[in-house]
Design an enzyme around this catalytic site. Structure first.
Site, mmCIF file in Angstrom:
data_model
loop_
_atom_site.group_PDB
_atom_site.id
_atom_site.type_symbol
_atom_site.label_atom_id
_atom_site.label_comp_id
_atom_site.label_asym_id
_atom_site.label_seq_id
_atom_site.Cartn_x
_atom_site.Cartn_y
_atom_site.Cartn_z
ATOM 1 N N ARG A 82 1.050 -1.119 -0.103
ATOM 2 C CA ARG A 82 -0.068 -0.111 -0.176
ATOM 3 C C ARG A 82 0.831 1.168 -0.111
ATOM 4 O O ARG A 82 1.760 1.145 0.562
ATOM 5 C CB ARG A 82 -1.031 0.085 1.202
ATOM 6 C CG ARG A 82 -2.176 -0.685 1.295
ATOM 7 C CD ARG A 82 -3.055 -0.818 2.449
ATOM 8 N NE ARG A 82 -2.076 -1.111 3.552
ATOM 9 C CZ ARG A 82 -1.732 -0.514 4.272
ATOM 10 N NH1 ARG A 82 -1.569 0.961 4.444
ATOM 11 N NH2 ARG A 82 -1.104 -1.081 5.662
ATOM 12 N N TYR A 210 -1.487 -3.133 -6.979
ATOM 13 C CA TYR A 210 -1.458 -3.871 -5.810
ATOM 14 C C TYR A 210 -2.289 -4.029 -4.824
ATOM 15 O O TYR A 210 -2.823 -3.046 -4.226
ATOM 16 C CB TYR A 210 0.035 -3.673 -5.169
ATOM 17 C CG TYR A 210 0.413 -4.667 -4.078
ATOM 18 C CD1 TYR A 210 1.077 -5.897 -4.507
ATOM 19 C CD2 TYR A 210 -0.157 -4.468 -2.788
ATOM 20 C CE1 TYR A 210 1.513 -6.620 -3.602
ATOM 21 C CE2 TYR A 210 0.233 -5.203 -1.851
ATOM 22 C CZ TYR A 210 0.930 -6.519 -2.255
ATOM 23 O OH TYR A 210 1.191 -7.393 -1.154
ATOM 24 N N LYS A 219 -9.553 -2.275 1.800
ATOM 25 C CA LYS A 219 -9.208 -1.062 2.614
ATOM 26 C C LYS A 219 -10.141 0.205 2.246
ATOM 27 O O LYS A 219 -10.542 1.201 3.110
ATOM 28 C CB LYS A 219 -8.035 -0.926 2.474
ATOM 29 C CG LYS A 219 -6.992 -2.135 3.118
ATOM 30 C CD LYS A 219 -7.455 -2.171 4.644
ATOM 31 C CE LYS A 219 -7.257 -3.542 5.117
ATOM 32 N NZ LYS A 219 -5.925 -3.953 5.285
ATOM 33 N N HIS A 239 -10.356 -2.255 11.500
ATOM 34 C CA HIS A 239 -9.320 -3.354 10.995
ATOM 35 C C HIS A 239 -9.169 -4.126 11.908
ATOM 36 O O HIS A 239 -8.256 -4.344 12.553
ATOM 37 C CB HIS A 239 -8.070 -2.516 10.647
ATOM 38 C CG HIS A 239 -7.110 -3.076 10.065
ATOM 39 N ND1 HIS A 239 -5.698 -2.753 10.129
ATOM 40 C CD2 HIS A 239 -7.013 -4.113 9.018
ATOM 41 C CE1 HIS A 239 -4.743 -3.379 9.349
ATOM 42 N NE2 HIS A 239 -5.695 -4.109 8.755
ATOM 43 N N SER A 261 -1.288 -3.542 10.119
ATOM 44 C CA SER A 261 -1.000 -4.477 9.064
ATOM 45 C C SER A 261 0.408 -5.503 9.410
ATOM 46 O O SER A 261 1.266 -4.679 10.055
ATOM 47 C CB SER A 261 -0.817 -3.528 8.097
ATOM 48 O OG SER A 261 -2.004 -2.789 7.799
ATOM 49 N N CYS A 263 0.504 -7.669 11.823
ATOM 50 C CA CYS A 263 0.792 -7.762 13.126
ATOM 51 C C CYS A 263 -0.109 -8.810 13.789
ATOM 52 O O CYS A 263 -0.073 -8.860 15.178
ATOM 53 C CB CYS A 263 0.714 -6.410 13.887
ATOM 54 S SG CYS A 263 1.989 -5.163 13.401
ATOM 55 N N ASP A 288 -9.471 -9.777 8.722
ATOM 56 C CA ASP A 288 -8.782 -8.269 8.578
ATOM 57 C C ASP A 288 -9.938 -7.512 8.797
ATOM 58 O O ASP A 288 -9.557 -6.371 9.318
ATOM 59 C CB ASP A 288 -8.394 -8.396 7.210
ATOM 60 C CG ASP A 288 -7.549 -7.113 6.769
ATOM 61 O OD1 ASP A 288 -6.467 -6.893 7.654
ATOM 62 O OD2 ASP A 288 -7.722 -6.509 5.850
ATOM 63 N N ARG A 380 1.873 -11.954 -0.589
ATOM 64 C CA ARG A 380 0.616 -12.117 -0.294
ATOM 65 C C ARG A 380 0.050 -13.488 -0.926
ATOM 66 O O ARG A 380 0.409 -13.830 -2.004
ATOM 67 C CB ARG A 380 -0.205 -11.127 -0.331
ATOM 68 C CG ARG A 380 -0.016 -9.788 0.295
ATOM 69 C CD ARG A 380 -0.589 -9.751 1.591
ATOM 70 N NE ARG A 380 -0.072 -8.692 2.515
ATOM 71 C CZ ARG A 380 -0.579 -8.019 3.815
ATOM 72 N NH1 ARG A 380 -1.487 -8.583 4.042
ATOM 73 N NH2 ARG A 380 0.127 -7.263 4.295
HETATM 74 P P1 GTP Z 1 -2.372 -7.701 7.465
HETATM 75 O O1 GTP Z 1 -2.911 -8.798 6.539
HETATM 76 O O2 GTP Z 1 -1.388 -6.796 6.625
HETATM 77 O O3 GTP Z 1 -3.497 -6.784 7.998
HETATM 78 O O4 GTP Z 1 -1.742 -8.307 8.443
HETATM 79 P P2 GTP Z 1 -2.237 -9.403 9.932
HETATM 80 O O5 GTP Z 1 -2.535 -8.518 11.034
HETATM 81 O O6 GTP Z 1 -3.292 -10.244 9.318
HETATM 82 O O7 GTP Z 1 -0.919 -10.177 10.319
HETATM 83 P P3 GTP Z 1 -0.457 -11.516 9.999
HETATM 84 O O8 GTP Z 1 -1.402 -12.313 10.795
HETATM 85 O O9 GTP Z 1 -0.361 -12.084 8.612
HETATM 86 O O10 GTP Z 1 1.081 -11.681 10.639
HETATM 87 C C1 GTP Z 1 1.936 -10.831 10.227
HETATM 88 C C2 GTP Z 1 3.249 -11.405 10.569
HETATM 89 O O11 GTP Z 1 3.580 -11.600 12.083
HETATM 90 C C3 GTP Z 1 3.615 -12.775 10.076
HETATM 91 O O12 GTP Z 1 5.239 -12.659 9.354
HETATM 92 C C4 GTP Z 1 3.597 -13.648 11.016
HETATM 93 O O13 GTP Z 1 4.429 -15.012 11.161
HETATM 94 C C5 GTP Z 1 3.819 -12.800 12.472
HETATM 95 N N1 GTP Z 1 3.032 -13.084 13.675
HETATM 96 C C6 GTP Z 1 1.844 -13.477 13.634
HETATM 97 N N2 GTP Z 1 1.538 -13.662 15.013
HETATM 98 C C7 GTP Z 1 2.589 -13.755 15.599
HETATM 99 C C8 GTP Z 1 3.046 -14.049 17.067
HETATM 100 O O14 GTP Z 1 2.185 -14.175 17.969
HETATM 101 N N3 GTP Z 1 4.151 -13.765 17.397
HETATM 102 C C9 GTP Z 1 5.331 -13.435 16.580
HETATM 103 N N4 GTP Z 1 6.446 -13.302 16.960
HETATM 104 N N5 GTP Z 1 4.918 -13.064 15.259
HETATM 105 C C10 GTP Z 1 3.722 -13.386 14.812
HETATM 106 C C1 SPV Z 2 -3.046 -4.453 4.988
HETATM 107 O O1 SPV Z 2 -1.876 -3.890 4.733
HETATM 108 O O2 SPV Z 2 -3.547 -4.244 6.379
HETATM 109 C C2 SPV Z 2 -3.391 -5.703 4.428
HETATM 110 C C3 SPV Z 2 -2.963 -6.032 3.100
HETATM 111 O O3 SPV Z 2 -4.326 -6.206 5.057
HETATM 112 S S1 SPV Z 2 -3.670 -4.509 1.980
HETATM 113 O O4 SPV Z 2 -5.125 -5.436 1.343
HETATM 114 O O5 SPV Z 2 -2.713 -4.448 0.877
HETATM 115 O O6 SPV Z 2 -3.949 -3.490 2.641
HETATM 116 MN MN MN Z 3 -4.984 -5.451 6.989
#
Ligand code: GTP
Ligand code: SPV
Ligand code: MN
Length: 597
Positions: A82, A210, A219, A239, A261, A263, A288, A380
């Site tokens: 983004r 993207y 979003k 979110h 994001s 996290c 999400d 992704r």
């Molecule tokens: P968006 O799709 O961007 O909104 O992200 P999201 O909040 O869904 O994040 P996602 O669950 O994909 O995790 C993002 C990164 O954080 C990945 O590389 C995970 O492996 C890492 N991660 C997720 N949960 C944990 C956790 O409990 N501990 C640690 N250390 N890393 C984590």
């Molecule tokens: C984020 O960045 O929080 C996502 C991926 O979930 S995107 O759809 O690119 O915003």
């Molecule tokens: Mn997101």
């Protein structure tokens, strides 16, 4: 020209909706595509588009034995996340967009972008993509129509939303739909704009191919326009993931959680509890986005407006997230991961040995030991939620699920303890409002810098952040049975920079405490920041491979760290000026008094 296209648009169009037809004709007259194709969402259409995308090089088929129905897409290397600095909220007054958004005056924005859109689809096809955000027929569900010249976008929208004829049928003759216009253009970052016009329920996106920049339902509509509508209509667009946790006794508690994001939302939403938690089950409603509104019984109900997951690939493996691995085993689009010699995909943090040789995310040869990443850190997957082994049946329920707890969590290497509970709703809103998090690869720019990210909505709030926080405070009056609010941090690091808390499935231990608090089953201990688990009757640590000192470190509250944290919060509140809600300023004063006391 315009009238011919208008005629062509209405001739083939599977709708008689006059507003829709007129708008499509107008946009076609501006962008001048060679063809207009109305998408119906059928299997035949998917096959046709996929074959075409393979032919034009947009998609690379993966080994059908290893990844049936899966494809790899490589985006332009200048277009991998983004672009917050090129994302605009276009309202008549700058103050309506607030200090945390980029702003353009609507007429100026339309004029500027019209020049880019003018004739940009010559030689290309304009796809008309009708889609629903939310279960079809639901009272909370919103309809959008995205016009795009990208087959990749159509194939993604097909997974991420309820797309095609069904959405068009739900719209009928109504003029209540989001008008989305997208062109990949020449993918030049100097000619890239993501513009939102909340008053017109319109989104114009130019120059990117993207994810969050171009899948306009996500979003752009579900959060930026959604949050604007939510304030007007008395609901919340957030979110947040939504999960259901069922105890061995069969009692299910629904929880929504906002993490910025990359996290941990997707991971938390589909985690598998550790073996000590026999009989417990987590089910995913959403990973999400949550749309939440008060229900007739006085509780807050949440739906997931999406139908698929656009998830972070790196770090996903059978240990951290087995359900995600199953989800992406078939019918998945991968963007910017590496390709193995046998036609499978690879990324940093995948199970097994690192392959000797790969083709990296940019299509270049890559050798084991290279200092370059093989997969982009923000690579992704796009996968249908129906692939998720732990998908909740409620994911398709237009009523949604009643939320008992809301969790706010950032990525903080220090300061914020593992878990705490807010004293009350206002204090909970304060915890959400003052969230900080280290930046990630999900947006372009520097990674690892702490910034204020209120409710994980900094990049997604479609109006003034101060008004948004006030809206959260005001929601208290319309929810007689308020969810309890919590704050978590999975990302605290030791002095060697290693994550202290093991995270992933082990987060079940924190979730259990939250469930117990919600059900009023465990006592707690008061601290300066909120209620935390007691040493006795607190977190269940049975079977956890972590020293007592490490647990203490992960849960510790250090007053000196909080003093600098408060300074950083002050800068944020100052930015909101007179729109900083009074109730939050009082919360701030109370916290300062407790710290100084
Ligand atoms: P968006 O799709 O961007 O909104 O992200 P999201 O909040 O869904 O994040 P996602 O669950 O994909 O995790 C993002 C990164 O954080 C990945 O590389 C995970 O492996 C890492 N991660 C997720 N949960 C944990 C956790 O409990 N501990 C640690 N250390 N890393 C984590
Ligand atoms: C984020 O960045 O929080 C996502 C991926 O979930 S995107 O759809 O690119 O915003
Ligand atoms: Mn997101």
């Amino acid at each position: 020209m315009a009238s011919t296209q208008a005629a062509a648009a209405s001739e083939q169009a599977p709708t008689k909706n006059p507003t829709l037809l007129a708008w499509v004709a107008k946009m076609a007259a501006m962008t001048q595509p060679d063809r207009i194709v109305w998408c119906d969402g059928s299997e035949a259409e998917k096959q046709r588009l996929t074959e075409q995308a393979v032919k034009d090089g947009t998609l690379i088929p993966l080994n059908p034995q290893k990844r049936p129905g899966c494809y790899l897409h490589r985006s332009n290397p200048n277009d991998v996340a983004r672009v917050e600095h090129l994302t605009f909220i276009c309202t008549p007054n700058k103050t309506d967009a607030g200090p945390t958004n980029n702003w353009m005056e609507p007429e100026a924005a339309y004029t500027k972008l019209s020049q880019l859109f003018e004739g940009c689809m010559k030689g290309r096809t304009m796809y008309v993509v009708p889609y629903a955000m939310g279960p079809l027929g639901g009272a909370s569900t919103k309809i959008g129509v995205e016009l795009t010249d990208s087959d990749y976008v159509v194939l993604n929208m097909r997974i991420m939303t309820r797309m095609g004829k069904a959405a068009l049928d739900m719209l009928g003759d109504s003029d209540d739909f989001n008008r989305g216009l997208h062109s990949t253009g020449d993918v030049n970052p100097d000619r890239r704009y993501i513009c939102h016009f909340p008053q017109d329920n319109t989104i114009w996106s130019f120059g990117s191919g993207y994810g969050g920049n171009v899948l306009l339902g996500k979003k752009c509509l579900a959060l930026r326009i959604g949050s604007y509508l939510g304030r007007e209509e008395g609901w919340l667009a957030e979110h947040m993931l939504i999960l259901g946790v069922t105890s061995p006794k069969g009692e299910t508690t629904y929880i929504a959680a906002a993490f910025p994001s990359a996290c941990g939302k997707t991971n938390f939403a589909m985690m598998i509890p550790p073996k000590e938690y026999q009989g417990w089950k987590i089910e995913t409603v959403g990973d999400d986005i949550a749309w939440m509104r008060p229900g007739p019984d006085g509780r807050l109900y949440a739906i997931n407006p999406e139908a698929g997951y656009f998830g972070v690939v790196p770090g996903t493996n059978y240990k951290t997230n087995p359900n995600a691995m199953e989800t992406i085993s078939k019918d998945t689009l991968f963007t910017n991961v590496a390709l193995t010699p046998d036609g499978d995909v690879w990324w940093e943090g995948k199970d097994g040995e690192v392959p000797e040789e790969l083709i990296d995310w940019q299509g270049k040869p890559w050798k084991k030991g290279s200092t370059e990443k093989a997969a982009h850190p923000n690579s992704r997957f796009t996968a249908p939620m129906s692939n998720n082994p732990v998908l909740s049946a409620k994911a398709n329920d237009p009523q949604g699920v009643p939320i008992s707890a809301i969790i706010f969590g950032g990525r903080r290497s220090n300061t914020v303890p593992l878990v705490l509970q807010a004293f009350n709703w206002t204090h909970g809103v304060f915890l959400g409002a003052t969230m900080g998090s280290e930046t990630t690869a999900a947006a372009t720019g520097k990674v690892g810098v702490v910034r204020r990210d209120p409710m994980a909505m900094l990049p997604f709030c479609g109006y003034h952040m101060g008004d948004y926080l006030q809206h959260w405070l005001d929601m208290q009056k319309s929810i007689p049975q308020l969810p309890k609010i919590f704050q978590v941090n999975w990302f605290r690091q030791d002095k060697n920079g290693k994550f202290i808390w093991p995270g992933y499935g082990e987060n079940m231990r924190v979730l259990e405490w939250i469930v117990n608090r919600v059900q009023g089953r465990v006592p707690t201990q008061e601290t300066l920041l909120g209620w935390v688990p007691r040493q006795d009757q607190g977190l269940n640590l049975k079977g956890l491979d972590l020293s007592e000192e490490a647990v203490l470190e992960a849960t510790s509250i250090k007053e000196d760290e909080w003093k600098s944290e408060l300074k950083s919060q002050e800068v944020f509140f100052e930015q909101l000026g007179t729109k900083a809600p009074e109730a939050l300023m009082l919360q701030r004063k109370l916290l300062i008094a407790r710290l100084d006391g």
